[in-house]
Design a protein around this motif. Structure first.
Motif, PDB file in Angstrom:
ATOM      1  N   LEU A  61       0.825  -1.208   0.000  1.00  0.00           N
ATOM      2  CA  LEU A  61       0.000   0.000   0.000  1.00  0.00           C
ATOM      3  C   LEU A  61       0.858   1.257   0.000  1.00  0.00           C
ATOM      4  N   GLU A  62       0.559   2.135  -0.939  1.00  0.00           N
ATOM      5  CA  GLU A  62       1.241   3.422  -0.991  1.00  0.00           C
ATOM      6  C   GLU A  62       0.469   4.414  -0.127  1.00  0.00           C
ATOM      7  N   SER A  63       1.184   5.157   0.700  1.00  0.00           N
ATOM      8  CA  SER A  63       0.502   6.174   1.503  1.00  0.00           C
ATOM      9  C   SER A  63       0.117   7.364   0.631  1.00  0.00           C
ATOM     10  N   GLU A  64       0.793   7.531  -0.481  1.00  0.00           N
ATOM     11  CA  GLU A  64       0.454   8.566  -1.472  1.00  0.00           C
ATOM     12  C   GLU A  64       1.130   8.161  -2.774  1.00  0.00           C
ATOM     13  N   PRO A  65       0.624   8.609  -3.921  1.00  0.00           N
ATOM     14  CA  PRO A  65       1.199   8.190  -5.201  1.00  0.00           C
ATOM     15  C   PRO A  65       2.600   8.793  -5.393  1.00  0.00           C
ATOM     16  N   ARG A  66       3.573   7.946  -5.793  1.00  0.00           N
ATOM     17  CA  ARG A  66       4.921   8.460  -6.062  1.00  0.00           C
ATOM     18  C   ARG A  66       5.475   7.960  -7.392  1.00  0.00           C
ATOM     19  N   GLU A  67       4.587   7.640  -8.334  1.00  0.00           N
ATOM     20  CA  GLU A  67       4.953   7.222  -9.696  1.00  0.00           C
ATOM     21  C   GLU A  67       5.563   5.824  -9.743  1.00  0.00           C
ATOM     22  N   SER A  68       5.802   5.391 -10.985  1.00  0.00           N
ATOM     23  CA  SER A  68       6.034   3.961 -11.197  1.00  0.00           C
ATOM     24  C   SER A  68       7.404   3.449 -10.761  1.00  0.00           C
ATOM     25  N   ALA A  69       8.458   4.276 -10.817  1.00  0.00           N
ATOM     26  CA  ALA A  69       9.770   3.765 -10.397  1.00  0.00           C
ATOM     27  C   ALA A  69       9.744   3.390  -8.913  1.00  0.00           C
ATOM     28  N   ALA A  70       9.107   4.219  -8.075  1.00  0.00           N
ATOM     29  CA  ALA A  70       9.003   3.912  -6.648  1.00  0.00           C
ATOM     30  C   ALA A  70       8.122   2.686  -6.417  1.00  0.00           C
ATOM     31  N   ALA A  71       6.987   2.616  -7.120  1.00  0.00           N
ATOM     32  CA  ALA A  71       6.046   1.516  -6.903  1.00  0.00           C
ATOM     33  C   ALA A  71       6.668   0.176  -7.308  1.00  0.00           C
ATOM     34  N   ILE A  72       7.229   0.123  -8.514  1.00  0.00           N
ATOM     35  CA  ILE A  72       7.791  -1.143  -9.004  1.00  0.00           C
ATOM     36  C   ILE A  72       9.118  -1.435  -8.309  1.00  0.00           C
ATOM     37  N   GLY A  73       9.892  -0.390  -8.039  1.00  0.00           N
ATOM     38  CA  GLY A  73      11.158  -0.560  -7.336  1.00  0.00           C
ATOM     39  C   GLY A  73      10.957  -1.126  -5.938  1.00  0.00           C
ATOM     40  N   LEU A  74       9.913  -0.662  -5.232  1.00  0.00           N
ATOM     41  CA  LEU A  74       9.655  -1.194  -3.895  1.00  0.00           C
ATOM     42  C   LEU A  74       9.264  -2.665  -3.971  1.00  0.00           C
ATOM     43  N   ALA A  75       8.404  -2.998  -4.946  1.00  0.00           N
ATOM     44  CA  ALA A  75       8.033  -4.409  -5.113  1.00  0.00           C
ATOM     45  C   ALA A  75       9.275  -5.254  -5.386  1.00  0.00           C
ATOM     46  N   ALA A  76      10.159  -4.749  -6.252  1.00  0.00           N
ATOM     47  CA  ALA A  76      11.389  -5.486  -6.580  1.00  0.00           C
ATOM     48  C   ALA A  76      12.249  -5.684  -5.333  1.00  0.00           C
ATOM     49  N   ALA A  77      12.368  -4.620  -4.550  1.00  0.00           N
ATOM     50  CA  ALA A  77      13.230  -4.690  -3.363  1.00  0.00           C
ATOM     51  C   ALA A  77      12.666  -5.650  -2.321  1.00  0.00           C
ATOM     52  N   ASP A 133       6.144   5.982   6.705  1.00  0.00           N
ATOM     53  CA  ASP A 133       5.892   7.391   7.013  1.00  0.00           C
ATOM     54  C   ASP A 133       7.139   8.243   6.801  1.00  0.00           C
ATOM     55  N   ARG A 134       8.298   7.659   7.138  1.00  0.00           N
ATOM     56  CA  ARG A 134       9.540   8.429   7.072  1.00  0.00           C
ATOM     57  C   ARG A 134      10.091   8.509   5.642  1.00  0.00           C
ATOM     58  N   ILE A 135      10.054   7.368   4.933  1.00  0.00           N
ATOM     59  CA  ILE A 135      10.783   7.277   3.668  1.00  0.00           C
ATOM     60  C   ILE A 135       9.922   7.577   2.436  1.00  0.00           C
ATOM     61  N   TRP A 136       8.731   6.965   2.383  1.00  0.00           N
ATOM     62  CA  TRP A 136       7.916   7.022   1.154  1.00  0.00           C
ATOM     63  C   TRP A 136       7.677   8.445   0.639  1.00  0.00           C
ATOM     64  N   PRO A 137       7.262   9.384   1.520  1.00  0.00           N
ATOM     65  CA  PRO A 137       6.930  10.720   0.999  1.00  0.00           C
ATOM     66  C   PRO A 137       8.134  11.436   0.394  1.00  0.00           C
ATOM     67  N   LYS A 138       9.356  10.952   0.678  1.00  0.00           N
ATOM     68  CA  LYS A 138      10.543  11.655   0.178  1.00  0.00           C
ATOM     69  C   LYS A 138      11.097  11.019  -1.087  1.00  0.00           C
ATOM     70  N   LEU A 139      10.542   9.890  -1.504  1.00  0.00           N
ATOM     71  CA  LEU A 139      11.083   9.219  -2.693  1.00  0.00           C
ATOM     72  C   LEU A 139      10.824  10.058  -3.938  1.00  0.00           C
ATOM     73  N   LYS A 140      11.788  10.042  -4.841  1.00  0.00           N
ATOM     74  CA  LYS A 140      11.652  10.828  -6.068  1.00  0.00           C
ATOM     75  C   LYS A 140      10.513  10.281  -6.925  1.00  0.00           C
ATOM     76  N   LYS A 141       9.707  11.215  -7.436  1.00  0.00           N
ATOM     77  CA  LYS A 141       8.639  10.826  -8.356  1.00  0.00           C
ATOM     78  C   LYS A 141       9.209  10.751  -9.756  1.00  0.00           C
ATOM     79  N   ILE A 142       9.315   9.548 -10.298  1.00  0.00           N
ATOM     80  CA  ILE A 142       9.853   9.390 -11.647  1.00  0.00           C
ATOM     81  C   ILE A 142       9.283   8.104 -12.251  1.00  0.00           C
ATOM     82  N   ALA A 143       9.006   8.166 -13.538  1.00  0.00           N
ATOM     83  CA  ALA A 143       8.454   6.990 -14.212  1.00  0.00           C
ATOM     84  C   ALA A 143       9.558   5.961 -14.425  1.00  0.00           C
ATOM     85  N   ILE A 144       9.190   4.685 -14.389  1.00  0.00           N
ATOM     86  CA  ILE A 144      10.177   3.623 -14.570  1.00  0.00           C
ATOM     87  C   ILE A 144      10.805   3.682 -15.963  1.00  0.00           C
TER      88      ILE A 144
END
Lengths: 373, 373
Positions: free
Chosen positions: B88-104, B248-259
């Motif tokens: 679950l994303e606490s707020e949208p941060r684009e696809s690199a963050a979403a897919i990158g988190l799943a990968a990690a 809460d600490r990390i997600w909101p600061k991740l760069k918004k960028i498309a994969i």
């Protein structure tokens, strides 16, 4: 001692019938055109009509002919309307029956009465000019003519019938009265342009002013059976014991015919019709294109928005939006569009197709979807 | 003894984000595109996506990355979805963050995992051909490439990015694999025609298949701070005590960028990207014109009608009507029209203006009418 003038003997009649099928889904069987505010005046067309006529005749001399289903709505709109001035139709039977019955009832009550019939759902600007024209018409009616007020055309409209006027009539108190050569049906564009250029043609706005006895006489000439029915019904009208049975027996059998055909055209052909040119703005708001024009001030690029709670967002769109529900409506890049948004039905068309709206109503009837009619 | 194949190590990831602003008022913040049935299949695009992937990986190896607000709706659509497969994303941060988190997360749980990311709101016909393409892609991914499935174009579309393919790749189990020369942005019409004629260009459908460690490596090359954040978050993920505070600490600061920018383009430039041509029908249904096309079978004169309880009456109109409320909708003589009728909002536009719908959403935001967004 006061002298009775023709205007003292004048009685207004408002036929409030017709659903206005070309204005579906705004106009419905239970909310016909005359119960809507199409001008943005803040009141219904029926109320506008009443307010236009009351200064001429007073509240006590305006009769409304309407369907039984609309009695309550009409009385809510017109609290001043006297009980004896309400004529209820058990079913619609067109204008000759409606106006003829009013004429017959009023002539019995008040021999020599002059009546003027004005549709409940037309739009007029400059009521003062309208009333001056009607006052002239009443003088000409008193002299025995069937009189109409014809609108001086402002464009070569093809959606109205025309009145071909003739020479000046010499009637005191009616300096602008003209004879009528003929009534002509809706013309094609080229003919309409010729009419406009000639200066001798006026729009037929369906306004008729005449002595009640003269109207009955014309009906008797063209439709003797209709006249007989109307006279029998009128004789029974003012007695509560006889009215109901007479209506049930006679009304459903009366011939359905427009007053134009039963009275105006034969009278014109016989030289018994006169016209007062009406120099006011008039429209029968017969379709959504006409409402759009009314609100655009003639500018084609505008988007007209009607509806008290309308929430419209539009980007390079033109035409008209009528919003009844208060939903958010977004238009993007649609030209000359017509959007009518009501609680249970939505219409999307264009100004050019506005006349075809009636076909939708017919199709809905055929398919049994009468819940939205 | 069984041998582990590449496909055994495959895990599907479905990023279910994005409202689909160009599909307003159908798509809303609380009912985004992936929760709608836009194909008439009777189920949502998200469910279609799940059904397309489940035969490849099984129900237990599909992860969904979505917004907190959509958790309930997603779980209703996908009862088979395991708790540990919901990110679950606490707020949208684009696809690199979403897919990158799943990968990690998946790489930590299962080193050597191969992931494939497929949007929740695209439409595909012939799932069997799709799955064969993905199976080839998995083999190429196992060899260390970032792999995409590019769609063989059927027309010179200007609404999609293109993939310029190169020579054949020699990877066992992937006979159709090609190298990628470059990713190119949405072209103009003339360029699109040239692309189509050349036979060397494929549509970029945003499908990426790669070993999780390779995706993280690419992110680390182009966006090292983003990678650091993702790794820190993934390390805290599977412990209920640490996940919340880390998000809460990390997600909101991740760069918004498309994969596409963080992974695919740099990998293509370095020769580490491969493509499997997809010979199935695909559409991202990005706007109403695209939905209309989907339903018209390519015939421009048709009127597509979507909505379970749609009551549409149309006369010589073409385009698309999407009806959510079951109101009667009448169209007369409107061409290539788009009508989207929902309980609280109505859109009227044309196919040609379909891309401008997003501007309405922006205008509604600006004007504070967020109740209909």
């Amino acid at each position: 001692m006061t002298t009775s003038t023709a205007l003292d003997r004048f009685y207004s009649v408002i036929p409030a019938g017709g659903i206005g099928s070309r204005l579906w889904p705004l106009s419905r069987a239970d909310a016909p055109k005359f119960l809507h505010d199409l001008t943005g005046s803040g009141q219904t067309l029926l109320r506008d009509t009443w307010n236009r006529l009351a200064p001429l005749t007073g509240d006590q001399r305006i009769m409304v002919v309407t369907g039984r289903a609309h009695r309550k709505a009409v009385e809510e709109q017109l609290p001043e309307l006297a009980d004896h001035n309400v004529v209820l139709e058990s079913e619609p039977r067109e204008s000759a029956a409606a106006i003829g019955l009013a004429a017959a009832i009023l002539e019995l009550r008040e021999p020599g009465v002059i009546i003027g019939s004005f549709a409940a759902d037309h739009v007029i600007h400059r009521d003062d000019i309208f009333r001056r024209a009607v006052a002239e018409a009443v003088e000409v009616a008193d002299a025995g003519y069937i009189v109409t007020v014809g609108i001086r055309p402002t464009e070569p409209a093809i959606g109205f019938g025309y009145i071909h006027s003739g020479g000046k009539l010499d009637v005191p108190g009616a300096p602008s009265a003209l004879t009528v050569e003929s009534f002509v049906e809706k013309p094609d564009q080229a003919t309409a342009k010729r009419y406009l250029a000639s200066g001798h043609y006026l729009w037929n706005a369906g306004m008729f002013i005449a002595r009640a006895d003269r109207i009955l006489e014309e009906i008797g000439r063209s439709e003797p059976e209709l006249l007989a029915g109307l006279l029998e019904l009128a004789a029974a009208w003012d007695d509560p014991a006889t009215r109901g049975p007479a209506v049930d027996r006679i009304w459903p059998k009366l011939k359905k015919i427009a007053i134009d055909y039963a009275v105006a055209e034969p009278a014109a052909a016989a030289g018994r019709l006169a016209v007062i040119p009406g120099l006011f703005d008039w429209d029968d708001v017969g379709d959504f294109a006409s409402i759009a024009k009314l609100h655009s001030g003639g500018r084609k690029r505008d988007l007209a928005i009607l509806g008290e709670n309308a929430r419209v967002l539009a980007d390079s769109s033109s035409g008209i939006v009528i919003s009844e529900g208060g939903r958010t409506i977004a238009l993007i890049g649609v030209e000359d569009i017509v959007v009518v948004d009501t609680a249970d039905a939505l219409l999307v068309t264009t100004s050019a197709n506005a006349q075809k709206v009636k076909a939708v109503v017919d199709a809905l009837k055929l398919s049994g979807r009468t819940d939205v009619l």
